[in-house]
Scaffold this active site. Sequence first.
Site, PDB file in Angstrom:
ATOM      1  N   LYS A  25       0.834  -1.207   0.000  1.00 37.57           N
ATOM      2  CA  LYS A  25       0.000   0.000   0.000  1.00 37.57           C
ATOM      3  C   LYS A  25       0.873   1.263   0.000  1.00 37.57           C
ATOM      4  CE  LYS A  25      -2.753   0.613   3.725  1.00 37.57           C
ATOM      5  NZ  LYS A  25      -2.539   1.935   4.332  1.00 37.57           N
ATOM      6  N   SER A  26       1.887   1.296   0.839  1.00 38.32           N
ATOM      7  CA  SER A  26       2.768   2.478   0.904  1.00 38.32           C
ATOM      8  C   SER A  26       3.437   2.724  -0.441  1.00 38.32           C
ATOM      9  CB  SER A  26       3.876   2.257   1.939  1.00 38.32           C
ATOM     10  OG  SER A  26       3.357   2.266   3.228  1.00 38.32           O
ATOM     11  N   ARG A  30       3.028   5.963  -3.490  1.00 37.75           N
ATOM     12  CA  ARG A  30       4.179   6.722  -3.988  1.00 37.75           C
ATOM     13  C   ARG A  30       4.325   6.550  -5.499  1.00 37.75           C
ATOM     14  NH1 ARG A  30       4.399   5.620   1.300  1.00 37.75           N
ATOM     15  NH2 ARG A  30       5.773   6.833   2.663  1.00 37.75           N
ATOM     16  N   GLY A  97      -4.291   8.028   5.832  1.00 37.39           N
ATOM     17  CA  GLY A  97      -3.344   8.990   6.411  1.00 37.39           C
ATOM     18  C   GLY A  97      -2.185   9.235   5.455  1.00 37.39           C
ATOM     19  N   ARG A 125      -7.481  12.726  12.846  1.00 34.08           N
ATOM     20  CA  ARG A 125      -6.042  12.424  12.996  1.00 34.08           C
ATOM     21  C   ARG A 125      -5.187  13.682  12.833  1.00 34.08           C
ATOM     22  NH1 ARG A 125      -4.806   7.160   9.552  1.00 34.08           N
ATOM     23  NH2 ARG A 125      -2.793   7.421  10.584  1.00 34.08           N
ATOM     24  N   SER A 170       8.411   9.509  11.391  1.00 30.44           N
ATOM     25  CA  SER A 170       7.203   9.261  10.605  1.00 30.44           C
ATOM     26  C   SER A 170       7.527   9.364   9.124  1.00 30.44           C
ATOM     27  CB  SER A 170       6.123  10.286  10.966  1.00 30.44           C
ATOM     28  OG  SER A 170       5.145  10.343   9.943  1.00 30.44           O
ATOM     29  N   GLN A 172       5.359   9.377   6.855  1.00 26.18           N
ATOM     30  CA  GLN A 172       4.375  10.256   6.216  1.00 26.18           C
ATOM     31  C   GLN A 172       4.831  11.709   6.287  1.00 26.18           C
ATOM     32  OE1 GLN A 172       0.568   9.298   7.938  1.00 26.18           O
ATOM     33  NE2 GLN A 172       0.533   7.269   7.003  1.00 26.18           N
ATOM     34  N   ASP A 318       2.721  -1.017  11.775  1.00 27.19           N
ATOM     35  CA  ASP A 318       1.354  -1.409  11.397  1.00 27.19           C
ATOM     36  C   ASP A 318       1.025  -2.847  11.807  1.00 27.19           C
ATOM     37  OD1 ASP A 318       0.965   1.102  10.325  1.00 27.19           O
ATOM     38  OD2 ASP A 318       1.497   0.500   8.289  1.00 27.19           O
TER      39      ASP A 318
HETATM   40  C1  S3P Z   1       3.079   4.902   6.134  1.00 19.19           C
HETATM   41  C2  S3P Z   1       3.777   5.248   7.244  1.00 19.19           C
HETATM   42  C3  S3P Z   1       3.386   4.863   8.603  1.00 19.19           C
HETATM   43  C4  S3P Z   1       2.380   3.736   8.605  1.00 19.19           C
HETATM   44  C5  S3P Z   1       1.312   3.942   7.600  1.00 19.19           C
HETATM   45  C6  S3P Z   1       1.894   4.035   6.200  1.00 19.19           C
HETATM   46  C7  S3P Z   1       3.542   5.386   4.814  1.00 19.19           C
HETATM   47  O1  S3P Z   1       2.826   6.003   9.245  1.00 19.19           O
HETATM   48  O2  S3P Z   1       1.818   3.564   9.888  1.00 19.19           O
HETATM   49  O3  S3P Z   1       0.371   2.878   7.624  1.00 19.19           O
HETATM   50  O4  S3P Z   1       3.109   4.854   3.781  1.00 19.19           O
HETATM   51  O5  S3P Z   1       4.348   6.329   4.786  1.00 19.19           O
HETATM   52  P1  S3P Z   1       3.779   7.089   9.986  1.00 19.19           P
HETATM   53  O6  S3P Z   1       4.902   7.310   9.081  1.00 19.19           O
HETATM   54  O7  S3P Z   1       3.008   8.337  10.188  1.00 19.19           O
HETATM   55  O8  S3P Z   1       4.143   6.437  11.280  1.00 19.19           O
END
Ligand code: S3P
Length: 436
Positions: A25-26, A30, A97, A125, A170, A172, A318
Site C-alpha cells: 500500500k505504501s 508513492r 493517512g 487524525r 514518521s 508520512q 502497522d
Molecule cells: C506509512 C507510514 C506509517 C504507517 C502507515 C503508512 C507510509 O505512518 O503507519 O500505515 O506509507 O508512509 P507514519 O509514518 O506516520 O508512522
Amino acid sequence: MTASPHLVTRPSGPLRGTLSVPGDKSITHRAIILSALADGEAVIGDYCRGEDCLNTVSVLQALGIPIEVARKTLKISGKGLWGLREPDRILDCGNSGTGIRLLAGLLAGQSFFSVLTGDASIRKRPMGRVVGPLRQMGATIAGRCGGELAPLAITGSRLSGIAYRSSIASAQVKSSLLFAGLFAEGTTSVTEPALSRDHTERMFAFFGIPIVRQELTVTITGRTSLGAKDVRIPGDLSAAAFFLVAASIVPGSDVTVIGVGINPTRTGILDILHDMGAQIDVLNRREQAGEPVCDLRARASELHGITINAERVLKAIDEIPILSVAAASAKGDTTFTGAAELRVKESDRLATMACELGRMGVKVEERPDGLKIRGGLSLKGAVCQSYGDHRVAMSMAVAGLIAEGETQVHDSACVATSFPDFDKYLRRLLTPSGQG
Ligand code: S3P
C-alpha cells in the site's frame, strides 16, 4: 470461516498453501504520485487495490492526470512536474493517512487552490505534523483547529527548501516534505529521530531524482524533471503478516507467501516473530522496483512472550495489532513499549486491541505507550468490533482461529481499505485442498 457481512471465524484445521498478497500500500501511493509527475506513460503492475490507493488514484484524476484502472495494472499518463491542474471538487482521501499527508506536500507547491479531506477517522487524525513544516516552507494551508485537523484548504504557493528536524519518526511526515521539496526552490532536508520506512527515498532514486542520505538526514534538490518508468509493486508485508501469524499459531500450518517486500525498515514483524520462536524462512531473495523482495514460509511453532522496544515497534508500526494476537497465543508475557504513535492510527490501536482481546478473555494491560499481554490462556470466541480499522478487523478474525466457539468481527467492510477479499484468501488456506 464463512462468507457473511461480518468476518466470522472459528477454530479450524491448519492453514496450508501458497498465496500472493496485494501489492504494498505504501509503495503504491508513492508510485501513483510519482508516475503522475513523470513525463510520459507508464504502467504500475500488481498495485494495491485497497480503497486507500484507489482514493489516491481518483485525487490524481481530479488533478488532470489520465489513469486507466484495470484489475492488475494502472496505466498513468504523467504530465510532467508542473502538469497538475486545479481540481474542481474537494479531494477525498477516504481513510488514508498516507494519502492525505503525502498529497498535502504535493499540493502545497502548486499554483492553484485545493481542498483535501477524508472520512471521520481521518478528520480526527493529527495533520499539524505536516502542516507546520509545510508552512515553514512557505505553504498557505488553512484547516480546522489552526490546521491541526482536516479538511485542509491549500492555496498553492512558491516554496523554499528548509532543513527540518522532525520530533517523530514518521515516513508520512518525511515523505510529505520530500514531495513538497520537489516543487521548492533550493534543497529540502528532513532529519528524523530514527529511520522510518524509506519507500519514498527508494522510489525517488528509482525515478532518477537525485536524493542523498546521510545517517538520519535525507536531502533533495527541487525542480528536477523525472522520466516515466514502469513499476511492479512488491507484495505487502503488512498484509502477509496476518497469514504469517495465523500459520505460526494454528497447529500443523504451513503457508508460503510469495513475492513479499522485505524492506529492512519494515521487517520488525519477522524479527519479533523470530524472537518469539516462530519458524519463518526467507526464500528466493530478489529485487523489484528498488525494493528487496522474497518468498516467506511460515510453519506452526510454539511461541513465547518477549519484550518489544520502541526501535522494534517502529519497524513493525502497522503490525502491532496482529502481533498482539501472536502474543495472546504465546506462552508468558509480551510487552510492547514506545508505541504511543499507535494511538493516532486508523483507530487508537492500543485501546482497541486491549478492549477486543479482552472480550476474548485475554489479560491485557493498556499502558500510555504500550501493552502488556498475558499469553497462553485459552481464548473464547466473542463478538468483536473493528472501530472502522482494517488491521484491527483482520487481527481479530485471526484470533478467532484459536478461540473456542465462534468469533464475529462486526463493521468489517473497512478491511477493503487495504485488503479486499481478505476473507477469501483466508478461507482458501483453511480448505484442505488449498483450492477454496
Ligand atoms: C506509512 C507510514 C506509517 C504507517 C502507515 C503508512 C507510509 O505512518 O503507519 O500505515 O506509507 O508512509 P507514519 O509514518 O506516520 O508512522
